[in-house]
Design a protein around this motif. Structure first.
Motif, mmCIF file in Angstrom:
data_model
loop_
_atom_site.group_PDB
_atom_site.id
_atom_site.type_symbol
_atom_site.label_atom_id
_atom_site.label_comp_id
_atom_site.label_asym_id
_atom_site.label_seq_id
_atom_site.Cartn_x
_atom_site.Cartn_y
_atom_site.Cartn_z
ATOM 1 N N VAL A 1 0.862 -1.176 0.000
ATOM 2 C CA VAL A 1 0.000 0.000 0.000
ATOM 3 C C VAL A 1 0.906 1.235 0.000
ATOM 4 O O VAL A 1 1.973 1.235 0.606
ATOM 5 N N ARG A 2 0.470 2.254 -0.721
ATOM 6 C CA ARG A 2 1.182 3.529 -0.713
ATOM 7 C C ARG A 2 0.373 4.477 0.145
ATOM 8 O O ARG A 2 -0.857 4.590 -0.026
ATOM 9 N N ILE A 3 1.067 5.092 1.093
ATOM 10 C CA ILE A 3 0.386 5.910 2.097
ATOM 11 C C ILE A 3 0.868 7.352 2.003
ATOM 12 O O ILE A 3 2.082 7.607 1.998
ATOM 13 N N GLU A 4 -0.062 8.272 1.934
ATOM 14 C CA GLU A 4 0.260 9.689 2.104
ATOM 15 C C GLU A 4 0.365 9.945 3.597
ATOM 16 O O GLU A 4 -0.611 9.733 4.337
ATOM 17 N N ILE A 5 1.532 10.352 4.039
ATOM 18 C CA ILE A 5 1.756 10.495 5.486
ATOM 19 C C ILE A 5 1.142 11.809 5.978
ATOM 20 O O ILE A 5 1.443 12.891 5.449
ATOM 21 N N LEU A 6 0.265 11.695 6.986
ATOM 22 C CA LEU A 6 -0.373 12.879 7.572
ATOM 23 C C LEU A 6 0.373 13.349 8.811
ATOM 24 O O LEU A 6 0.604 14.537 8.997
ATOM 25 N N TYR A 7 0.753 12.401 9.644
ATOM 26 C CA TYR A 7 1.439 12.737 10.887
ATOM 27 C C TYR A 7 2.542 11.723 11.161
ATOM 28 O O TYR A 7 2.373 10.533 10.880
ATOM 29 N N ALA A 8 3.644 12.223 11.734
ATOM 30 C CA ALA A 8 4.740 11.344 12.161
ATOM 31 C C ALA A 8 5.157 11.748 13.561
ATOM 32 O O ALA A 8 5.525 12.905 13.806
ATOM 33 N N PRO B 1 14.295 9.792 9.702
ATOM 34 C CA PRO B 1 13.716 9.135 10.884
ATOM 35 C C PRO B 1 12.191 9.053 10.794
ATOM 36 O O PRO B 1 11.576 9.554 9.843
ATOM 37 N N GLY B 2 11.612 8.424 11.830
ATOM 38 C CA GLY B 2 10.160 8.376 11.936
ATOM 39 C C GLY B 2 9.575 6.988 11.809
ATOM 40 O O GLY B 2 9.540 6.434 10.717
ATOM 41 N N HIS B 3 9.087 6.455 12.934
ATOM 42 C CA HIS B 3 8.418 5.146 12.881
ATOM 43 C C HIS B 3 7.103 5.176 13.661
ATOM 44 O O HIS B 3 6.668 4.162 14.195
ATOM 45 N N GLU B 4 6.518 6.355 13.704
ATOM 46 C CA GLU B 4 5.165 6.486 14.266
ATOM 47 C C GLU B 4 4.358 7.234 13.202
ATOM 48 O O GLU B 4 4.238 8.455 13.234
ATOM 49 N N ILE B 5 3.862 6.452 12.271
ATOM 50 C CA ILE B 5 3.348 7.025 11.023
ATOM 51 C C ILE B 5 1.846 6.797 10.888
ATOM 52 O O ILE B 5 1.378 5.654 11.020
ATOM 53 N N PRO C 1 13.871 -2.527 10.005
ATOM 54 C CA PRO C 1 13.311 -1.326 10.638
ATOM 55 C C PRO C 1 12.787 -0.343 9.591
ATOM 56 O O PRO C 1 13.267 -0.306 8.461
ATOM 57 N N THR C 2 11.816 0.432 9.993
ATOM 58 C CA THR C 2 11.162 1.380 9.102
ATOM 59 C C THR C 2 12.148 2.418 8.568
ATOM 60 O O THR C 2 11.986 2.929 7.467
ATOM 61 N N TYR C 3 13.156 2.713 9.382
ATOM 62 C CA TYR C 3 14.266 3.562 8.909
ATOM 63 C C TYR C 3 15.538 3.105 9.608
ATOM 64 O O TYR C 3 15.474 2.293 10.540
ATOM 65 N N ASN C 4 16.674 3.609 9.116
ATOM 66 C CA ASN C 4 17.978 3.196 9.647
ATOM 67 C C ASN C 4 18.189 1.690 9.500
ATOM 68 O O ASN C 4 18.735 1.026 10.372
ATOM 69 N N GLY C 5 17.736 1.168 8.385
ATOM 70 C CA GLY C 5 17.969 -0.231 8.060
ATOM 71 C C GLY C 5 18.083 -0.375 6.560
ATOM 72 O O GLY C 5 18.146 0.620 5.834
ATOM 73 N N LYS C 6 18.136 -1.634 6.109
ATOM 74 C CA LYS C 6 18.190 -1.892 4.674
ATOM 75 C C LYS C 6 17.031 -2.806 4.294
ATOM 76 O O LYS C 6 16.669 -3.703 5.050
ATOM 77 N N GLU C 7 16.498 -2.566 3.104
ATOM 78 C CA GLU C 7 15.478 -3.462 2.572
ATOM 79 C C GLU C 7 16.060 -4.882 2.558
ATOM 80 O O GLU C 7 17.251 -5.076 2.321
ATOM 81 N N ARG C 8 15.232 -5.878 2.792
ATOM 82 C CA ARG C 8 15.728 -7.269 2.850
ATOM 83 C C ARG C 8 16.368 -7.659 1.517
ATOM 84 O O ARG C 8 15.795 -7.441 0.451
ATOM 85 N N GLY C 9 17.557 -8.240 1.634
ATOM 86 C CA GLY C 9 18.255 -8.711 0.452
ATOM 87 C C GLY C 9 18.704 -7.590 -0.473
ATOM 88 O O GLY C 9 18.831 -7.776 -1.682
ATOM 89 N N THR D 1 16.291 1.936 4.188
ATOM 90 C CA THR D 1 14.885 2.240 4.443
ATOM 91 C C THR D 1 14.791 3.669 4.980
ATOM 92 O O THR D 1 15.676 4.135 5.695
ATOM 93 N N PHE D 2 13.709 4.343 4.588
ATOM 94 C CA PHE D 2 13.509 5.738 4.995
ATOM 95 C C PHE D 2 12.161 5.860 5.684
ATOM 96 O O PHE D 2 11.159 5.306 5.209
ATOM 97 N N GLY D 3 12.144 6.603 6.797
ATOM 98 C CA GLY D 3 10.989 6.619 7.675
ATOM 99 C C GLY D 3 9.962 7.692 7.408
ATOM 100 O O GLY D 3 9.808 8.182 6.278
ATOM 101 N N GLY D 4 9.281 8.061 8.458
ATOM 102 C CA GLY D 4 8.036 8.817 8.356
ATOM 103 C C GLY D 4 8.138 10.312 8.261
ATOM 104 O O GLY D 4 7.122 10.978 8.042
ATOM 105 N N TYR D 5 9.307 10.893 8.425
ATOM 106 C CA TYR D 5 9.446 12.337 8.262
ATOM 107 C C TYR D 5 9.465 12.617 6.753
ATOM 108 O O TYR D 5 10.422 13.172 6.208
ATOM 109 N N SER D 6 8.416 12.236 6.076
ATOM 110 C CA SER D 6 8.400 12.310 4.611
ATOM 111 C C SER D 6 6.955 12.357 4.116
ATOM 112 O O SER D 6 6.014 12.224 4.904
#
Lengths: 350, 350
Positions: B31-38, B61-65, B114-122, B127-132
């Motif tokens: 799913v593609r999500i338009e982020i309203l709050y982080a 950063p941001g993992h409360e999305i 992790p939602t950010y500060n990690g790498k996509e599997r394989g 990965t980039f988080g919710g401040y976006s």
């Protein structure tokens, strides 16, 4: 009151010496026990030397007591003269609190009465332990000892035995589980025997490569040398339960990494400070650091019966009471496999 | 791939600045999500500044999305365009290990993504988080958010909420229990709300006398000032469960004395070292120091539904993305009641 004889320490810096004192007469619910053997627990040494800042002198140590019943009170039901009997760390408790009502007298909310280095309930009379010729204890706090066991090797079961048996039972160790026993001493060698008898795959975890052969003889399926990072890594996340018997402060974190998710390491040997615990050691994998103290009287009897059934006793070195101070010095150097037991018959020569 | 916009930090010592980057297109299960709050979690700050020595830059950063679904893949079942959706700390896991199979993706044995500060599997793709402005996540790692909740105050539920809800449920907190929540911040204020909603008698345990009124408003039945020895003594041995939300190293021993026998204190805030734990703190009373990390996706959805049913959200202060660096400084001083949330609409002005 009658005259008893034993060995006592009179201050934190003096040796154990012969000592005469009085014990109470046998009351209606009491049994009087002629002490045959008394184990030497590391905590005897800690308390003799006031390491825990709570010592009461004169102190007659000893809470691993095996003997023969020589008198029973009029209301005693479990024992008759001539029976073998054991006394452990406790001789009384409040009997009213939730712990006592659940047969967990060791956690008595008013504080149980220790076999020595305590006071009789509601009295200023000091309690005196097993380095002596006789002891009088209410039958509720005495366990039956099967005659088929080697009595001198039974004594340590009253503390080292129940201290390791109780957590293994509480955390439901059994077949199909991989269980680690950390530290091979008085407690650890019993932990290995019990975990094996309960059906677990047992790993002896020690800093001493030299202990491998002994661990196998005691029943360990594997030995893990905890100073070897490669061995620790190979066992990471694989244990269902860890029993930590190390008696001095140490780093818990390398051991926590050995546990599977949602599993527990139980401390039984260290009453003082450990090194700092990393939050990540428990948060990642929802793990627990727990503790466990000896066992209640019902469970101590259960352990004794388990030992009789499985032929389990301690590995002991028998000493005479006249050699108790030397034994303390050797204990400080871990120079015993794995428990000193005093042959109290030697007291006749004191 | 499409172009996304957000705020990123490029090193441990530089502030967050506007940042353009690419995200993957919406796959069949995404799913593609338009982020309203982080929400701003304390761990955002730790990772932005490389406090845990594992930071990967550039970092968004941001993992409360919380946001609105704007596109769904062809195989998506739970979501349709226009739904409100939440993303927490994880966006992937191995799905094969025992933890993943038990819906405990946070304990994935291969390590969750992790939602950010990690790498996509394989992949080496960060990965980039919710401040976006937008994020693309497989639906398994997205939870449904009820439209009746205040969305800006929902965002912190994705980390602060589940981090406190999960241990309260795991250790079966409920009516008839006395539960202590230690530390009144982003985690602690949620712990109080959840423990109360679960029916417990809730005691807010804090070093700050000034927090008493707020604690009552949040639902606490009592406040215990942990620097007051008399108050600690009055509550000794009385708690059924303790939730320790303190985010920095501290002394666990005074809190352990508050627990009843056989009870647990769960750490959720401190990943680094605590002060030394005394063996006696766990041995006397057979107590446990445990830990707990966020929650799995199924439980996160359960929490969201619980919040919708009970009208529970976080207490938040909304900031614009342009003020994020100032918010970090205030967070360092605990100057927020109790969670900063970034209104991502402000990104349009960046």
């Amino acid at each position: 009151m009658f005259q008893a004889r034993g060995y006592a320490v009179h201050s934190a810096t003096t040796p154990l010496v012969p000592f005469s004192f009085t014990r109470r007469d046998t009351g209606p619910n009491d049994v009087r026990i002629e002490i045959l053997y008394a184990g030497i627990c590391h905590s005897d040494l800690h308390q003799a030397r006031n390491d825990w800042s709570n010592s009461l002198y004169p102190m007659v140590p000893g809470h691993e007591i095996v003997g023969r019943v020589v008198e029973v009170g009029s209301d005693v039901q479990k024992f008759k003269v001539g029976d073998y009997a054991g006394v452990g760390c406790l001789v009384d408790s409040c009997r009213q609190c939730s712990a006592c009502r659940e047969n967990l007298e060791q956690y008595c909310e008013e504080g149980p009465t220790p076999t020595y280095n305590g006071k009789e309930r509601g009295s200023e009379q000091l309690t005196f332990g097993g380095y002596s010729d006789q002891i009088v204890v209410e039958e509720r706090f005495v366990v039956k000892v099967a005659a088929n066991l080697d009595l001198k090797a039974v004594a340590p079961l009253l503390c080292a035995g129940i201290t390791t048996y109780s957590p293994l039972r509480h955390w439901k160790v059994g077949p199909g589980q991989k269980v680690g026993v950390i530290g091979l001493g008085g407690l650890g060698h019993m932990g290995v025997k019990f975990a094996k008898a309960l059906g677990a795959h047992v790993v002896m975890i020690t800093t001493s490569p030299g202990k491998g052969q002994d661990a196998a003889r005691l029943g360990a399926d594997e030995v893990l040398i905890s100073t070897d990072a490669a061995q620790l890594a190979a066992h990471a996340g694989s244990f269902d339960f860890l029993l930590d018997t190390i008696p001095v402060g140490h780093d818990l974190n390398p051991y926590m990494a050995l546990l599977k998710r949602d599993r527990t390491m139980a401390l039984v040997g260290v009453l003082t400070d450990t090194e700092p615990l990393a939050g990540v050691s428990v948060i990642i994998g929802r793990k627990s650091v727990a503790g466990s103290a000896i066992g209640g009287l019902a469970e101590t009897q259960e352990m004794m019966d388990f030992c009789a059934e499985h032929g389990i006793v301690s590995d002991v070195e028998v000493v005479q009471i006249q050699g108790v101070n030397e034994a303390y010095e050797r204990l400080l150097k871990n120079d015993v496999k794995y428990r000193f037991v005093i042959d109290m018959a030697s007291l006749a020569d004191a």
